[in-house]
Motif scaffolding. Structure first.
Motif, short mmCIF file in Angstrom:
data_model
loop_
_atom_site.label_atom_id
_atom_site.label_comp_id
_atom_site.label_asym_id
_atom_site.label_seq_id
_atom_site.Cartn_x
_atom_site.Cartn_y
_atom_site.Cartn_z
N VAL A 47 0.88 -1.54 -0.35
CA VAL A 47 0.10 -0.11 -0.28
C VAL A 47 0.71 1.18 -0.13
CG1 VAL A 47 -1.00 1.49 1.41
CG2 VAL A 47 -2.04 -0.94 0.98
N LYS B 201 0.19 4.38 -0.74
CA LYS B 201 -0.46 5.91 -0.39
C LYS B 201 0.90 6.49 -0.15
CE LYS B 201 -3.06 3.96 3.95
NZ LYS B 201 -4.28 4.10 4.50
N ASN C 64 -4.54 4.32 -2.05
CA ASN C 64 -6.15 5.12 -1.84
C ASN C 64 -7.11 6.34 -2.51
OD1 ASN C 64 -5.30 3.66 0.64
ND2 ASN C 64 -7.17 3.86 1.47
N ILE D 191 -8.05 0.02 -3.48
CA ILE D 191 -8.99 0.33 -2.18
C ILE D 191 -9.30 1.51 -1.23
CG2 ILE D 191 -5.82 -1.89 -1.88
CD1 ILE D 191 -5.07 0.27 0.26
N MET E 72 -13.30 -8.59 0.84
CA MET E 72 -12.63 -7.56 1.84
C MET E 72 -13.19 -6.87 2.77
SD MET E 72 -11.93 -4.15 2.01
CE MET E 72 -10.41 -3.17 2.05
N LEU F 290 -12.25 -4.51 6.78
CA LEU F 290 -11.69 -3.12 7.10
C LEU F 290 -12.14 -3.04 9.34
CD1 LEU F 290 -9.09 -1.27 6.94
CD2 LEU F 290 -10.73 0.61 5.91
N MET G 264 -3.91 -6.05 7.16
CA MET G 264 -2.95 -4.96 7.07
C MET G 264 -1.59 -4.87 8.26
SD MET G 264 -5.52 -1.86 7.21
CE MET G 264 -5.32 -1.51 9.01
N SER G 265 -1.02 -4.37 8.52
CA SER G 265 0.37 -3.79 9.10
C SER G 265 0.55 -4.39 10.21
CB SER G 265 1.10 -2.79 8.81
OG SER G 265 1.46 -2.31 8.00
N ARG H 58 -2.89 -6.41 3.19
CA ARG H 58 -3.04 -4.73 2.43
C ARG H 58 -2.01 -4.14 3.72
NH1 ARG H 58 -8.05 -5.42 3.13
NH2 ARG H 58 -7.63 -4.23 4.81
N VAL H 59 -0.07 -4.20 2.69
CA VAL H 59 0.49 -3.77 4.23
C VAL H 59 0.81 -2.05 3.62
CG1 VAL H 59 2.72 -4.11 4.99
CG2 VAL H 59 0.51 -6.27 4.30
N GLY H 60 1.40 -1.84 4.30
CA GLY H 60 1.64 0.03 4.25
C GLY H 60 3.61 0.19 4.63
N SER H 61 2.78 0.25 6.17
CA SER H 61 2.99 1.43 6.66
C SER H 61 4.63 -0.07 7.33
CB SER H 61 2.81 2.40 8.22
OG SER H 61 2.13 1.01 8.94
N ARG I 157 3.29 7.28 8.01
CA ARG I 157 2.43 8.06 6.56
C ARG I 157 2.35 9.56 7.68
NH1 ARG I 157 -0.23 3.77 5.63
NH2 ARG I 157 -1.71 3.86 6.74
C1 LIG Z 1 -3.63 2.36 4.30
C2 LIG Z 1 -4.42 1.14 4.26
C3 LIG Z 1 -3.44 0.21 4.73
C4 LIG Z 1 -1.88 -0.26 4.96
O1 LIG Z 1 -2.74 0.27 6.32
P1 LIG Z 1 -1.20 -0.48 7.10
O2 LIG Z 1 -1.60 -0.16 7.98
O3 LIG Z 1 0.03 1.49 7.01
O4 LIG Z 1 -0.73 -1.30 6.84
C5 LIG Z 1 -4.46 -0.93 3.77
N1 LIG Z 1 -5.72 -0.80 3.77
C6 LIG Z 1 -5.98 0.15 3.53
C7 LIG Z 1 -7.97 -0.05 2.83
C8 LIG Z 1 -5.83 0.67 3.63
O5 LIG Z 1 -6.43 2.62 3.27
#
Ligand SMILES: *Cc1c(COP(=O)(O)O)cnc(C)c1O
Length: 227
Positions: free
Chosen positions: A27, A29, A50, A76, A158, A160, A198-199, A214-217, A223
């Motif tokens: 991810v 973003k 996103n 996403i 999916m 969240l 996620m993370s 779905r992994v961002g940080s 961020r």
């Molecule tokens: C930002 C986001 C993520 C990633 O989140 P992290 O906690 O940074 O891994 C995953 N899914 C969605 C829908 C997000 O908006």
């Protein structure tokens, strides 16, 4: 990136699953095209975004910098009904479909030169009034409607979930999503994607059957807050 891949493999192993059965969606973003290119050098090909305008600028910049590399872009974020066309034109996947009207627009607007748009239905698994996603009780009907659209390919679900600190607590919502997914499969829908984790909770998600996290940080760092 390699540390995230190792954690994913360890969680898969813990659950008796093959590590290849879980894909990593990076991810990106709020991070620039340079971060995507760097991850790409490390072998990453699936990227999640996103915010539409930010995403399109990045997709164009990455394609210009690395024209030979085929990346997959996954939307996403929340979908506004007047913004479906650029999503249909620029993305390979959408994870946040929750309404039939949006599905119809995406199918109508998907260019005929592209493969069908892969979609996951977002489910409001924790039942929070403020959260987006289709209610579990309305999921089956929406899934049948989406599966019938010509230019969409329904791939899975999916969620969240409400953040939870404890591993066992995290598992509850993921397990509920997996059960809904298995019910739709039993109805005859050919689904192969469970987008969850996620993370902070990917281990619980993988133990409960996630096929895509779905992994961002954990990959790109924390961020900056969006203004
Ligand atoms: C930002 C986001 C993520 C990633 O989140 P992290 O906690 O940074 O891994 C995953 N899914 C969605 C829908 C997000 O908006």
């Amino acid at each position: 990136m390699q540390a995230v891949r190792r954690s994913m493999a360890a969680a898969a192993h813990e659950a008796g699953r093959a590590p290849e059965s879980v894909q990593l969606l990076a991810v990106s973003k709020t991070f620039g095209a340079d971060a995507v290119l760097e991850a790409m050098q490390a072998g990453q090909t699936l990227f999640g975004e996103n915010y539409l305008q930010e995403a399109i600028d990045k997709i164009v910049a990455v394609a210009a910098a690395a024209p030979q590399t085929a990346l997959q872009w996954h939307f996403i974020g929340p979908i506004q009904s007047n913004k479906t066309r650029p999503i249909a034109e620029h993305f390979d996947w959408v994870h946040t479909l929750e309404r039939e009207k949006i599905a119809q627009r995406l199918s109508q607007q998907r260019p005929s030169t592209l493969a069908p748009l892969n979609v996951c239905l977002q489910v409001n698994i924790s039942g929070e009034a403020s959260k987006s996603g289709v209610a579990p009780a309305e999921l089956r009907e929406l899934a049948q409607q989406v599966a019938a659209l010509p230019n969409l390919r329904l791939r899975g679900l999916m969620a969240l979930p409400e953040p939870a600190a404890e591993f066992e607590q995290q598992r509850v919502a993921f397990r509920a999503l997996r059960l809904l997914y298995e019910q739709l499969q039993a109805d005859g829908l050919a689904l192969d994607t469970l987008s969850m984790g996620m993370s902070g909770d990917m281990r619980a998600a993988i133990v409960e059957g996630a096929t895509m996290v779905r992994v961002g940080s954990a990959i790109f760092g924390s961020r900056k807050p969006i203004q």
